[in-house]
Design a protein around this motif. Sequence first.
Motif, PDB file in Angstrom:
ATOM      1  N   TYR A 102       1.915   9.787 -10.669  1.00 44.34           N
ATOM      2  CA  TYR A 102       2.223  10.059  -9.261  1.00 44.34           C
ATOM      3  C   TYR A 102       0.997  10.181  -8.370  1.00 44.34           C
ATOM      4  CZ  TYR A 102       7.206  10.773 -10.261  1.00 44.34           C
ATOM      5  OH  TYR A 102       8.517  10.601 -10.617  1.00 44.34           O
ATOM      6  N   ARG A 103      -0.034  10.908  -8.783  1.00 49.18           N
ATOM      7  CA  ARG A 103      -1.211  11.065  -7.922  1.00 49.18           C
ATOM      8  C   ARG A 103      -1.920   9.727  -7.676  1.00 49.18           C
ATOM      9  NH1 ARG A 103       1.587  14.776  -6.588  1.00 49.18           N
ATOM     10  NH2 ARG A 103       1.243  16.883  -7.305  1.00 49.18           N
ATOM     11  N   PRO A 104      -2.174   8.920  -8.703  1.00 42.40           N
ATOM     12  CA  PRO A 104      -2.773   7.604  -8.437  1.00 42.40           C
ATOM     13  C   PRO A 104      -1.884   6.730  -7.544  1.00 42.40           C
ATOM     14  CG  PRO A 104      -3.018   8.160 -10.750  1.00 42.40           C
ATOM     15  CD  PRO A 104      -2.105   9.194 -10.158  1.00 42.40           C
ATOM     16  N   LEU A 105      -0.578   6.834  -7.721  1.00 48.02           N
ATOM     17  CA  LEU A 105       0.344   6.079  -6.878  1.00 48.02           C
ATOM     18  C   LEU A 105       0.211   6.516  -5.424  1.00 48.02           C
ATOM     19  CD1 LEU A 105       2.674   3.975  -7.083  1.00 48.02           C
ATOM     20  CD2 LEU A 105       4.231   5.913  -7.330  1.00 48.02           C
ATOM     21  N   GLN A 106       0.189   7.823  -5.198  1.00 47.69           N
ATOM     22  CA  GLN A 106       0.028   8.342  -3.834  1.00 47.69           C
ATOM     23  C   GLN A 106      -1.266   7.847  -3.189  1.00 47.69           C
ATOM     24  OE1 GLN A 106       0.480  12.503  -4.964  1.00 47.69           O
ATOM     25  NE2 GLN A 106       2.186  12.697  -3.515  1.00 47.69           N
ATOM     26  N   GLN A 107      -2.322   7.789  -3.961  1.00 51.51           N
ATOM     27  CA  GLN A 107      -3.619   7.366  -3.432  1.00 51.51           C
ATOM     28  C   GLN A 107      -3.605   5.904  -2.979  1.00 51.51           C
ATOM     29  OE1 GLN A 107      -6.294   8.337  -6.612  1.00 51.51           O
ATOM     30  NE2 GLN A 107      -6.191  10.535  -6.216  1.00 51.51           N
ATOM     31  N   ARG A 108      -2.675   5.130  -3.481  1.00 51.47           N
ATOM     32  CA  ARG A 108      -2.600   3.709  -3.126  1.00 51.47           C
ATOM     33  C   ARG A 108      -1.587   3.403  -2.029  1.00 51.47           C
ATOM     34  NH1 ARG A 108      -3.017   3.414  -8.891  1.00 51.47           N
ATOM     35  NH2 ARG A 108      -0.815   2.958  -9.067  1.00 51.47           N
ATOM     36  N   PHE A 109      -0.860   4.405  -1.549  1.00 53.98           N
ATOM     37  CA  PHE A 109       0.159   4.149  -0.521  1.00 53.98           C
ATOM     38  C   PHE A 109      -0.430   3.486   0.718  1.00 53.98           C
ATOM     39  CE2 PHE A 109       3.224   7.782  -1.924  1.00 53.98           C
ATOM     40  CZ  PHE A 109       3.736   6.971  -2.926  1.00 53.98           C
ATOM     41  N   ALA A 110      -1.505   4.031   1.261  1.00 51.23           N
ATOM     42  CA  ALA A 110      -2.080   3.507   2.506  1.00 51.23           C
ATOM     43  C   ALA A 110      -2.522   2.056   2.336  1.00 51.23           C
ATOM     44  CB  ALA A 110      -3.243   4.380   2.964  1.00 51.23           C
ATOM     45  N   ALA A 111      -3.205   1.752   1.244  1.00 51.74           N
ATOM     46  CA  ALA A 111      -3.660   0.382   1.007  1.00 51.74           C
ATOM     47  C   ALA A 111      -2.478  -0.565   0.822  1.00 51.74           C
ATOM     48  CB  ALA A 111      -4.579   0.336  -0.218  1.00 51.74           C
ATOM     49  N   PHE A 112      -1.449  -0.095   0.141  1.00 55.21           N
ATOM     50  CA  PHE A 112      -0.244  -0.912  -0.052  1.00 55.21           C
ATOM     51  C   PHE A 112       0.407  -1.232   1.294  1.00 55.21           C
ATOM     52  CE2 PHE A 112       4.391  -1.109  -0.527  1.00 55.21           C
ATOM     53  CZ  PHE A 112       4.522  -2.165  -1.421  1.00 55.21           C
ATOM     54  N   LEU A 113       0.554  -0.211   2.112  1.00 48.86           N
ATOM     55  CA  LEU A 113       1.161  -0.418   3.427  1.00 48.86           C
ATOM     56  C   LEU A 113       0.328  -1.385   4.270  1.00 48.86           C
ATOM     57  CD1 LEU A 113       2.319   3.217   4.178  1.00 48.86           C
ATOM     58  CD2 LEU A 113       3.803   1.230   3.762  1.00 48.86           C
ATOM     59  N   GLN A 114      -0.978  -1.189   4.257  1.00 48.80           N
ATOM     60  CA  GLN A 114      -1.862  -2.070   5.031  1.00 48.80           C
ATOM     61  C   GLN A 114      -1.771  -3.509   4.522  1.00 48.80           C
ATOM     62  OE1 GLN A 114      -5.992  -0.954   5.023  1.00 48.80           O
ATOM     63  NE2 GLN A 114      -6.523  -2.428   6.598  1.00 48.80           N
ATOM     64  N   ALA A 115      -1.784  -3.678   3.211  1.00 46.95           N
ATOM     65  CA  ALA A 115      -1.718  -5.022   2.627  1.00 46.95           C
ATOM     66  C   ALA A 115      -0.420  -5.740   2.985  1.00 46.95           C
ATOM     67  CB  ALA A 115      -1.872  -4.939   1.108  1.00 46.95           C
ATOM     68  N   HIS A 116       0.613  -4.965   3.282  1.00 43.24           N
ATOM     69  CA  HIS A 116       1.913  -5.552   3.617  1.00 43.24           C
ATOM     70  C   HIS A 116       2.249  -5.387   5.096  1.00 43.24           C
ATOM     71  CE1 HIS A 116       2.054  -5.253  -0.764  1.00 43.24           C
ATOM     72  NE2 HIS A 116       2.807  -6.336  -0.671  1.00 43.24           N
ATOM     73  N   GLY A 117       1.219  -5.193   5.900  1.00 41.01           N
ATOM     74  CA  GLY A 117       1.396  -5.147   7.342  1.00 41.01           C
ATOM     75  C   GLY A 117       2.320  -4.045   7.822  1.00 41.01           C
TER      76      GLY A 117
END
Length: 156
Positions: A102-117
């Motif tokens: 969960y913590r590593p997943l949370q850390q990637r939320f912003a980058a995931f959102l940005q990568a998908h506009g």
Amino acid sequence: MEALDFAAESLDAIWSEGAIYNIGFERGVSEWRRFIKPDGILAVSELTWLTERRPADLDTHWREHYVEVDTASAKLALLERQGYAPLGYFVLPRRCWLDGYYRPLQQRFAAFLQAHGNSPAAEAIVEERRHEIELYERYGQYFGYGFYIARKCHYG
């Protein structure tokens, strides 16, 4: 996972962590059995209720997202019905969910959102994961990942 190309009884063991849910626990243990040699080992982790009773909103969430969630006793009984002899079961520690997933997943939320506009679809995926994390933080004593180890029985 849905079309494995192994010869019958060619594997000493199948080890599946956090993945059998993709085809379902019952289907996985049933279909994978043919690939395991007699007396071979199946080792899988599976979403598991840790108690017979749990909060209604938690129960509703998991029944909507993974209909095969069940107690360890039910999973062990299913293994027996599918021709396995259970050898062991344990619950993965809380830190495995939090620190390892969960913590590593949370850390990637912003980058995931940005990568998908920041698309609505990406937002929905992140929101669903945030909700799951919140449920685990509130109700982790009621569910977790059980690790099941069983030996393929052979007959005759």
